[in-house]
Design a protein around this motif. Structure first.
Motif, PDB file in Angstrom:
ATOM      1  N   GLY A  60       0.680  -1.265   0.187  1.00  0.00           N
ATOM      2  CA  GLY A  60       0.049  -0.028  -0.012  1.00  0.00           C
ATOM      3  C   GLY A  60       0.776   1.220  -0.069  1.00  0.00           C
ATOM      4  O   GLY A  60       2.073   1.321  -0.302  1.00  0.00           O
ATOM      5  N   ASP A  61       0.156   2.376   0.425  1.00  0.00           N
ATOM      6  CA  ASP A  61       0.839   3.587   0.486  1.00  0.00           C
ATOM      7  C   ASP A  61       1.868   3.855   1.673  1.00  0.00           C
ATOM      8  O   ASP A  61       1.014   4.036   2.827  1.00  0.00           O
ATOM      9  CB  ASP A  61      -0.117   4.680   0.499  1.00  0.00           C
ATOM     10  N   GLY A 136       3.393   3.174  -3.548  1.00  0.00           N
ATOM     11  CA  GLY A 136       3.595   1.706  -3.762  1.00  0.00           C
ATOM     12  C   GLY A 136       4.600   1.525  -4.572  1.00  0.00           C
ATOM     13  O   GLY A 136       4.886   0.267  -4.682  1.00  0.00           O
ATOM     14  N   PHE A 137       5.594   2.503  -5.122  1.00  0.00           N
ATOM     15  CA  PHE A 137       6.702   2.101  -6.168  1.00  0.00           C
ATOM     16  C   PHE A 137       7.836   1.608  -5.125  1.00  0.00           C
ATOM     17  O   PHE A 137       7.983   2.334  -4.046  1.00  0.00           O
ATOM     18  CB  PHE A 137       7.155   3.489  -6.589  1.00  0.00           C
ATOM     19  N   ARG A 138       8.625   0.924  -5.679  1.00  0.00           N
ATOM     20  CA  ARG A 138       9.860   0.379  -5.153  1.00  0.00           C
ATOM     21  C   ARG A 138      10.769  -0.305  -6.381  1.00  0.00           C
ATOM     22  O   ARG A 138      10.316  -0.421  -7.454  1.00  0.00           O
ATOM     23  CB  ARG A 138       9.315  -0.837  -4.248  1.00  0.00           C
ATOM     24  N   ASN A 198       4.345  -0.151 -14.442  1.00  0.00           N
ATOM     25  CA  ASN A 198       4.803  -1.000 -13.091  1.00  0.00           C
ATOM     26  C   ASN A 198       5.396  -0.443 -11.876  1.00  0.00           C
ATOM     27  O   ASN A 198       6.136   0.194 -11.988  1.00  0.00           O
ATOM     28  CB  ASN A 198       5.653  -2.024 -13.565  1.00  0.00           C
ATOM     29  N   LEU A 199       4.601  -0.641 -10.714  1.00  0.00           N
ATOM     30  CA  LEU A 199       5.261  -0.089  -9.503  1.00  0.00           C
ATOM     31  C   LEU A 199       6.268  -0.989  -8.913  1.00  0.00           C
ATOM     32  O   LEU A 199       7.141  -0.772  -8.116  1.00  0.00           O
ATOM     33  CB  LEU A 199       4.341  -0.168  -8.350  1.00  0.00           C
ATOM     34  N   ASP A 200       6.578  -2.079  -9.642  1.00  0.00           N
ATOM     35  CA  ASP A 200       7.664  -3.147  -9.314  1.00  0.00           C
ATOM     36  C   ASP A 200       7.728  -3.827 -10.281  1.00  0.00           C
ATOM     37  O   ASP A 200       7.116  -3.966 -11.364  1.00  0.00           O
ATOM     38  CB  ASP A 200       7.412  -4.067  -8.085  1.00  0.00           C
ATOM     39  N   SER A 201       8.653  -5.002 -10.426  1.00  0.00           N
ATOM     40  CA  SER A 201       8.935  -5.913 -11.616  1.00  0.00           C
ATOM     41  C   SER A 201       9.411  -7.031 -10.817  1.00  0.00           C
ATOM     42  O   SER A 201      10.002  -6.799  -9.717  1.00  0.00           O
ATOM     43  CB  SER A 201       9.781  -5.249 -12.491  1.00  0.00           C
ATOM     44  N   PRO A 202       9.354  -8.364 -11.407  1.00  0.00           N
ATOM     45  CA  PRO A 202      10.096  -9.420 -10.688  1.00  0.00           C
ATOM     46  C   PRO A 202      11.394  -9.404 -10.354  1.00  0.00           C
ATOM     47  O   PRO A 202      11.714  -9.794  -9.093  1.00  0.00           O
ATOM     48  CB  PRO A 202       9.923 -10.560 -11.801  1.00  0.00           C
TER      49      PRO A 202
END
Length: 335
Positions: A60-61, A136-138, A198-202
């Protein structure tokens, strides 16, 4: 950062929206909610700064979680973390290297890191829209399993042997081969082109693209696959290696090792993680402004707090593990 007095004058005249601030240590423990979410303890030890909501599973945020932050800007509940540096004695024992505050920051910050959010470069700011990371970004940069080619490809992962805390060059791609009078600085620069989706990727990296030829330098245009220019994020960590200057091996071999246990004695696996957690539109307001470093504090446009408030903030301890004094093995590793 390699700034001459003349370059700094030019920078102040031309640049916009450059944040440089300190974040004290919020915890040192074996957790990694990006790469090993919901795992406690994680594989190796990390030093973490930022918001006190740091935990094994973060969703989440993040800007709306936690009650305090160790960062200068009180609206920044992001988490920033890297592997921990250890000294390996010739008798096989290990001791964690203490973290020092940067002398460009207010005195008394409890360890931690210097954090940068800058424009595309320091020469042509204002001609590119900088989009703040969304909730939510990482992302990560580097990997504990990468070889020397990883540092060759990514020029933003570097080390500086410090004469004083103000030393900023030369930058090298491995541990120094001799004791450093003023300690060691590790540098982690993240890519600044995002796919916008995308907020993330694998692998926690594919949603980003790097156009920087080196750390703080003019970056190329973002490709169509990753068209969104986000802030250039960077960490600087100063390690007090001078404590061990009289304990170097007689054969001159490097005695330092990161907490992921690279027994070959090099630093190719250096890496860092980021989880966005600014409140509301605070980071976007900063990127849209013309403030520079500490001129962004005190509501211009960002809220800030005192060093005492920063140092009072701590995250919950989820892993009950001793990493003080001389250890027989690195935390999580067998002797």
């Amino acid at each position: 950062m390699r700034w001459s007095p003349f370059a700094l004058v030019a920078l102040l005249k031309q640049s916009q929206a450059a944040l440089r601030f300190g974040c004290g240590t919020v915890t040192i423990q074996r957790l990694d909610p990006v790469v090993q979410s919901n795992v406690s303890p994680s594989a190796h030890l990390h030093q973490v700064v930022g918001g006190n909501a740091f935990s094994p599973n973060m969703t989440g945020d993040i800007g709306n979680q936690g009650t305090c932050t160790t960062c200068t800007f009180s609206e920044d509940f992001s988490n920033y973390w890297t592997a921990v540096l250890f000294f390996k004695h010739t008798n096989g024992s290990y001791k964690r290297v203490k973290i020092m505050e940067n002398d460009a920051l207010p005195a008394g910050i409890n360890g931690g890191m210097t954090i940068y959010y800058t424009q595309q470069d320091f020469n042509s700011n204002g001609n590119k829209k900088i989009t703040a990371f969304p909730p939510g970004f990482r992302m990560t940069v580097g990997s504990p399993t990468q070889g020397k080619d990883g540092l060759t490809k990514h020029k933003g992962l570097r080390f500086t042997c410090l004469d004083t805390k103000s030393t900023r060059f030369p930058e090298i791609d491995d541990f120094p081969k001799k004791p450093c009078k003023g300690g060691l600085m590790t540098e982690h620069h993240f890519p600044s082109c995002w796919d916008g989706k995308n907020l993330d990727s694998p692998d926690h990296q594919a949603h980003m693209y790097d156009t920087q030829p080196t750390g703080f330098a003019a970056g190329g245009a973002c490709p169509s696959s990753h068209p969104v220019r986000v802030p250039q994020l960077a960490y600087e960590t100063l390690w007090d290696t001078a404590e061990f200057k009289d304990m170097w091996p007689k054969d001159g071999s490097n005695p330092f090792v990161f907490s992921y246990g690279d027994q070959e004695g090099h630093a190719y696996g250096t890496h860092a993680d980021y989880m966005f957690g600014w409140k509301g539109d605070a980071l976007q307001r900063a990127m849209d402004s013309s403030c520079m470093f500490n001129a962004c504090e005190n509501g211009k446009p960002l809220k800030s707090q005192s060093v005492a408030q920063m140092n009072a903030c701590k995250a919950k301890e989820f892993v009950n593990e001793d990493h003080e004094g001389w250890l027989k093995a690195l935390p999580g590793m067998t002797a």
